[in-house]
Enzyme design. Sequence first.
Site, PDB file in Angstrom:
ATOM      1  N   THR A 133     -26.319  71.242 -68.262  1.00  0.00           N
ATOM      2  CA  THR A 133     -25.112  70.949 -67.490  1.00  0.00           C
ATOM      3  C   THR A 133     -24.040  72.009 -67.714  1.00  0.00           C
ATOM      4  O   THR A 133     -24.048  72.691 -68.747  1.00  0.00           O
ATOM      5  CB  THR A 133     -24.578  69.563 -67.920  1.00  0.00           C
ATOM      6  OG1 THR A 133     -23.288  69.368 -67.360  1.00  0.00           O
ATOM      7  CG2 THR A 133     -24.455  69.442 -69.435  1.00  0.00           C
ATOM      8  N   ASP A 134     -23.095  72.086 -66.781  1.00  0.00           N
ATOM      9  CA  ASP A 134     -21.960  72.999 -66.987  1.00  0.00           C
ATOM     10  C   ASP A 134     -21.000  72.472 -68.054  1.00  0.00           C
ATOM     11  O   ASP A 134     -20.144  73.215 -68.541  1.00  0.00           O
ATOM     12  CB  ASP A 134     -21.204  73.235 -65.667  1.00  0.00           C
ATOM     13  CG  ASP A 134     -20.634  71.965 -65.038  1.00  0.00           C
ATOM     14  OD1 ASP A 134     -20.892  70.864 -65.549  1.00  0.00           O
ATOM     15  OD2 ASP A 134     -19.916  72.088 -64.027  1.00  0.00           O
ATOM     16  N   GLU A 135     -21.124  71.176 -68.408  1.00  0.00           N
ATOM     17  CA  GLU A 135     -20.162  70.588 -69.353  1.00  0.00           C
ATOM     18  C   GLU A 135     -20.252  71.208 -70.739  1.00  0.00           C
ATOM     19  O   GLU A 135     -19.335  71.050 -71.547  1.00  0.00           O
ATOM     20  CB  GLU A 135     -20.359  69.068 -69.446  1.00  0.00           C
ATOM     21  CG  GLU A 135     -20.092  68.389 -68.134  1.00  0.00           C
ATOM     22  CD  GLU A 135     -19.716  66.921 -68.250  1.00  0.00           C
ATOM     23  OE1 GLU A 135     -19.439  66.449 -69.363  1.00  0.00           O
ATOM     24  OE2 GLU A 135     -19.721  66.262 -67.211  1.00  0.00           O
ATOM     25  N   TYR A 159     -21.441  63.556 -75.009  1.00  0.00           N
ATOM     26  CA  TYR A 159     -22.535  63.885 -74.078  1.00  0.00           C
ATOM     27  C   TYR A 159     -22.732  65.397 -74.011  1.00  0.00           C
ATOM     28  O   TYR A 159     -23.852  65.901 -74.175  1.00  0.00           O
ATOM     29  CB  TYR A 159     -22.219  63.322 -72.681  1.00  0.00           C
ATOM     30  CG  TYR A 159     -23.017  63.995 -71.571  1.00  0.00           C
ATOM     31  CD1 TYR A 159     -24.389  63.799 -71.451  1.00  0.00           C
ATOM     32  CD2 TYR A 159     -22.381  64.841 -70.644  1.00  0.00           C
ATOM     33  CE1 TYR A 159     -25.115  64.426 -70.440  1.00  0.00           C
ATOM     34  CE2 TYR A 159     -23.103  65.462 -69.631  1.00  0.00           C
ATOM     35  CZ  TYR A 159     -24.467  65.253 -69.540  1.00  0.00           C
ATOM     36  OH  TYR A 159     -25.191  65.884 -68.552  1.00  0.00           O
ATOM     37  N   LYS A 163     -25.980  67.777 -75.122  1.00  0.00           N
ATOM     38  CA  LYS A 163     -26.698  68.691 -74.224  1.00  0.00           C
ATOM     39  C   LYS A 163     -26.649  70.120 -74.786  1.00  0.00           C
ATOM     40  O   LYS A 163     -27.625  70.873 -74.690  1.00  0.00           O
ATOM     41  CB  LYS A 163     -26.086  68.660 -72.822  1.00  0.00           C
ATOM     42  CG  LYS A 163     -26.282  67.363 -72.054  1.00  0.00           C
ATOM     43  CD  LYS A 163     -27.717  67.043 -71.686  1.00  0.00           C
ATOM     44  CE  LYS A 163     -28.298  67.937 -70.633  1.00  0.00           C
ATOM     45  NZ  LYS A 163     -29.645  67.469 -70.179  1.00  0.00           N
TER      46      LYS A 163
HETATM   47  P1  NAD Z   1     -29.803  59.790 -64.732  1.00  0.00           P
HETATM   48  O1  NAD Z   1     -28.983  59.147 -65.780  1.00  0.00           O
HETATM   49  O2  NAD Z   1     -29.663  59.341 -63.317  1.00  0.00           O
HETATM   50  O3  NAD Z   1     -31.357  59.685 -65.095  1.00  0.00           O
HETATM   51  C1  NAD Z   1     -31.851  59.923 -66.386  1.00  0.00           C
HETATM   52  C2  NAD Z   1     -33.311  59.502 -66.395  1.00  0.00           C
HETATM   53  O4  NAD Z   1     -33.851  59.779 -67.702  1.00  0.00           O
HETATM   54  C3  NAD Z   1     -33.507  57.997 -66.144  1.00  0.00           C
HETATM   55  O5  NAD Z   1     -34.539  57.809 -65.211  1.00  0.00           O
HETATM   56  C4  NAD Z   1     -33.876  57.450 -67.515  1.00  0.00           C
HETATM   57  O6  NAD Z   1     -34.694  56.299 -67.463  1.00  0.00           O
HETATM   58  C5  NAD Z   1     -34.603  58.645 -68.128  1.00  0.00           C
HETATM   59  N1  NAD Z   1     -34.612  58.615 -69.605  1.00  0.00           N
HETATM   60  C6  NAD Z   1     -33.544  58.431 -70.423  1.00  0.00           C
HETATM   61  N2  NAD Z   1     -33.952  58.447 -71.717  1.00  0.00           N
HETATM   62  C7  NAD Z   1     -35.293  58.680 -71.699  1.00  0.00           C
HETATM   63  C8  NAD Z   1     -36.274  58.835 -72.724  1.00  0.00           C
HETATM   64  N3  NAD Z   1     -35.957  58.738 -74.030  1.00  0.00           N
HETATM   65  N4  NAD Z   1     -37.558  59.069 -72.350  1.00  0.00           N
HETATM   66  C9  NAD Z   1     -37.898  59.155 -71.043  1.00  0.00           C
HETATM   67  N5  NAD Z   1     -37.005  59.001 -70.040  1.00  0.00           N
HETATM   68  C10 NAD Z   1     -35.719  58.771 -70.361  1.00  0.00           C
HETATM   69  O7  NAD Z   1     -29.507  61.348 -64.864  1.00  0.00           O
HETATM   70  P2  NAD Z   1     -29.274  62.459 -63.749  1.00  0.00           P
HETATM   71  O8  NAD Z   1     -27.864  62.383 -63.301  1.00  0.00           O
HETATM   72  O9  NAD Z   1     -30.377  62.394 -62.782  1.00  0.00           O
HETATM   73  O10 NAD Z   1     -29.402  63.787 -64.651  1.00  0.00           O
HETATM   74  C11 NAD Z   1     -30.678  64.378 -64.895  1.00  0.00           C
HETATM   75  C12 NAD Z   1     -30.484  65.595 -65.783  1.00  0.00           C
HETATM   76  O11 NAD Z   1     -29.618  66.523 -65.134  1.00  0.00           O
HETATM   77  C13 NAD Z   1     -29.825  65.284 -67.126  1.00  0.00           C
HETATM   78  O12 NAD Z   1     -30.458  66.038 -68.110  1.00  0.00           O
HETATM   79  C14 NAD Z   1     -28.372  65.706 -66.948  1.00  0.00           C
HETATM   80  O13 NAD Z   1     -27.816  66.113 -68.172  1.00  0.00           O
HETATM   81  C15 NAD Z   1     -28.525  66.868 -65.988  1.00  0.00           C
HETATM   82  N6  NAD Z   1     -27.379  67.119 -65.102  1.00  0.00           N
HETATM   83  C16 NAD Z   1     -26.846  66.097 -64.358  1.00  0.00           C
HETATM   84  C17 NAD Z   1     -25.800  66.375 -63.472  1.00  0.00           C
HETATM   85  C18 NAD Z   1     -25.193  65.290 -62.610  1.00  0.00           C
HETATM   86  O14 NAD Z   1     -24.186  65.545 -61.935  1.00  0.00           O
HETATM   87  N7  NAD Z   1     -25.744  64.089 -62.558  1.00  0.00           N
HETATM   88  C19 NAD Z   1     -25.309  67.681 -63.357  1.00  0.00           C
HETATM   89  C20 NAD Z   1     -25.876  68.690 -64.159  1.00  0.00           C
HETATM   90  C21 NAD Z   1     -26.918  68.389 -65.008  1.00  0.00           C
HETATM   91  O1  DAU Z   2     -20.694  68.551 -64.541  1.00  0.00           O
HETATM   92  C1  DAU Z   2     -21.958  67.991 -64.640  1.00  0.00           C
HETATM   93  C2  DAU Z   2     -21.856  66.583 -65.175  1.00  0.00           C
HETATM   94  O2  DAU Z   2     -21.290  65.794 -64.136  1.00  0.00           O
HETATM   95  C3  DAU Z   2     -23.187  66.008 -65.619  1.00  0.00           C
HETATM   96  O3  DAU Z   2     -23.676  66.771 -66.689  1.00  0.00           O
HETATM   97  C4  DAU Z   2     -23.022  64.544 -66.050  1.00  0.00           C
HETATM   98  O4  DAU Z   2     -24.279  63.983 -66.387  1.00  0.00           O
HETATM   99  C5  DAU Z   2     -22.422  63.776 -64.890  1.00  0.00           C
HETATM  100  O5  DAU Z   2     -22.181  62.446 -65.285  1.00  0.00           O
HETATM  101  C6  DAU Z   2     -21.120  64.424 -64.432  1.00  0.00           C
HETATM  102  O6  DAU Z   2     -20.074  64.263 -65.431  1.00  0.00           O
HETATM  103  P1  DAU Z   2     -18.584  63.831 -65.045  1.00  0.00           P
HETATM  104  O7  DAU Z   2     -17.956  63.193 -66.208  1.00  0.00           O
HETATM  105  O8  DAU Z   2     -17.860  64.963 -64.406  1.00  0.00           O
HETATM  106  O9  DAU Z   2     -18.932  62.759 -63.885  1.00  0.00           O
HETATM  107  P2  DAU Z   2     -18.307  61.328 -63.513  1.00  0.00           P
HETATM  108  O10 DAU Z   2     -18.906  60.918 -62.214  1.00  0.00           O
HETATM  109  O11 DAU Z   2     -18.380  60.363 -64.645  1.00  0.00           O
HETATM  110  O12 DAU Z   2     -16.775  61.678 -63.267  1.00  0.00           O
HETATM  111  C7  DAU Z   2     -16.377  62.646 -62.307  1.00  0.00           C
HETATM  112  C8  DAU Z   2     -14.857  62.789 -62.408  1.00  0.00           C
HETATM  113  O13 DAU Z   2     -14.252  61.571 -61.941  1.00  0.00           O
HETATM  114  C9  DAU Z   2     -14.350  62.968 -63.824  1.00  0.00           C
HETATM  115  O14 DAU Z   2     -13.224  63.824 -63.802  1.00  0.00           O
HETATM  116  C10 DAU Z   2     -13.930  61.575 -64.262  1.00  0.00           C
HETATM  117  C11 DAU Z   2     -13.453  60.947 -62.958  1.00  0.00           C
HETATM  118  N1  DAU Z   2     -13.662  59.497 -62.821  1.00  0.00           N
HETATM  119  C12 DAU Z   2     -14.876  58.977 -63.114  1.00  0.00           C
HETATM  120  C13 DAU Z   2     -15.125  57.637 -62.985  1.00  0.00           C
HETATM  121  C14 DAU Z   2     -16.472  57.042 -63.343  1.00  0.00           C
HETATM  122  C15 DAU Z   2     -12.628  58.693 -62.332  1.00  0.00           C
HETATM  123  O15 DAU Z   2     -11.516  59.167 -62.042  1.00  0.00           O
HETATM  124  N2  DAU Z   2     -12.878  57.351 -62.184  1.00  0.00           N
HETATM  125  C16 DAU Z   2     -14.080  56.786 -62.511  1.00  0.00           C
HETATM  126  O16 DAU Z   2     -14.222  55.532 -62.381  1.00  0.00           O
END
Ligand code: NAD
Ligand code: DAU
Length: 351
Positions: A133-135, A159, A163
């Site tokens: 992730t970019d985080e 988190y 990562k």
């Molecule tokens: P998600 O939370 O929707 O899904 C995570 C999946 O991993 C689920 O299906 C869960 O059951 C599975 N999982 C969790 N623990 C496990 C374990 N111990 N063994 C096997 N499976 C397991 O996540 P997402 O948003 O689809 O993110 C996927 C990946 O992309 C993550 O690694 C996250 O850090 C990365 N990522 C997410 C975002 C975003 O905006 N969502 C952005 C950048 C990177």
């Molecule tokens: O940047 C990549 C990341 O983006 C991924 O690595 C993470 O897995 C993914 O969860 C996401 O992280 P964020 O914390 O940015 O996403 P989230 O959807 O939780 O929040 C997006 C923005 O909105 C953040 O600034 C917090 C704000 N927020 C979030 C929630 C849930 C609100 O203002 N209200 C809310 O209820």
Amino acid sequence: MAVLVTGGAGFIGSAFVHAWCSRTDEPIVTLDLLTYAGNLDNLSTLPADAKHRFVHGDIRDGGLVRALLEEHRPRALVHFAAETHVDRSIKSADAFVSTNVAGTAALLEACSEHLATSGRNARTGFRFLHVSTDEVFGSLGPQEAAFHRASPYRPNSPYAASKAAADHLVRAWHVTHGLATLTTHCSNNYGPRQFPEKLIPLCIARAIAGETIPVYGDGLQVRDWLHVEDHCAALRAVLERGTPGATYLIGGHGECRNLDLVHALCTALDEARPDGAPHARLIRFVEDRPGHDRRYAIDASSTRDELGWSPRHALLDGLRATVRWYLDHPNWIERIRSGAYAAWVKEQYGP
Ligand code: NAD
Ligand code: DAU
């Protein structure tokens, strides 16, 4: 050949599986524990002839991972599985350290052991794509240049720290064990099938139900939004053409303040569902997230130049289509929000 995907029942992993099955007959195997965020409904609409196999299991189970590697001899592993929600990591970091750090280490160990014992070449016969992730780069000031390949690690949430630790393990396996690793750092994704705890699906699901839309702090935090299909296209490009040991930044030039994003979602909902308009009346400012990163932005130019990838979805069009998807899939949301899906998983797979 085949590819093995971890976390393929989650939001991005399932989008990757869908896109894979619509493009190729190459088999794809999903290993997923079905935590609260994993959802087999996400895979239920795969075409009947899709060469997809689902395996319920834990990435921390080295024996299971080795058995899958021996059985399928995949040419690549794409690692999505993780605990992913920042707010949950603030409440308790245990699962994040266990899955994201120890789980990634267990996967790397299983891959090296498999390659060593099966006579396959770690450098040329197998690729390990780690979806990060970019985080991990922390937070940017308003005028600061976007994150780039050489940005220093400055994770701020538990988190992000978990990562970052996983990224370092992946790097170490490349340098020490010669594993052909690839690491990607993507910005915030949006699109269909995202668990409704993340900002966009949470807002949509709550607004549809007539509930308030919580905006943290002043709502002026900036995220760089990318459609999940664009992320998956970038991952396929990295998998096929990326350089082992390299890292790739993925983003959509979709910088947007949270408050503007929420208003855009409300407008899209007003258009698609005029009876609930104006949905913006539901917006409420609530207490901020501790340690809340102010701004993320991605410079994806090296990924574009090296791999020829660029995003296709414009943010406002993508948001409209995303709102439409959630409106068209009320049962998907309802099964999660009512707990019916979690109860079904418990019945099928135990507690
Ligand atoms: P998600 O939370 O929707 O899904 C995570 C999946 O991993 C689920 O299906 C869960 O059951 C599975 N999982 C969790 N623990 C496990 C374990 N111990 N063994 C096997 N499976 C397991 O996540 P997402 O948003 O689809 O993110 C996927 C990946 O992309 C993550 O690694 C996250 O850090 C990365 N990522 C997410 C975002 C975003 O905006 N969502 C952005 C950048 C990177
Ligand atoms: O940047 C990549 C990341 O983006 C991924 O690595 C993470 O897995 C993914 O969860 C996401 O992280 P964020 O914390 O940015 O996403 P989230 O959807 O939780 O929040 C997006 C923005 O909105 C953040 O600034 C917090 C704000 N927020 C979030 C929630 C849930 C609100 O203002 N209200 C809310 O209820």
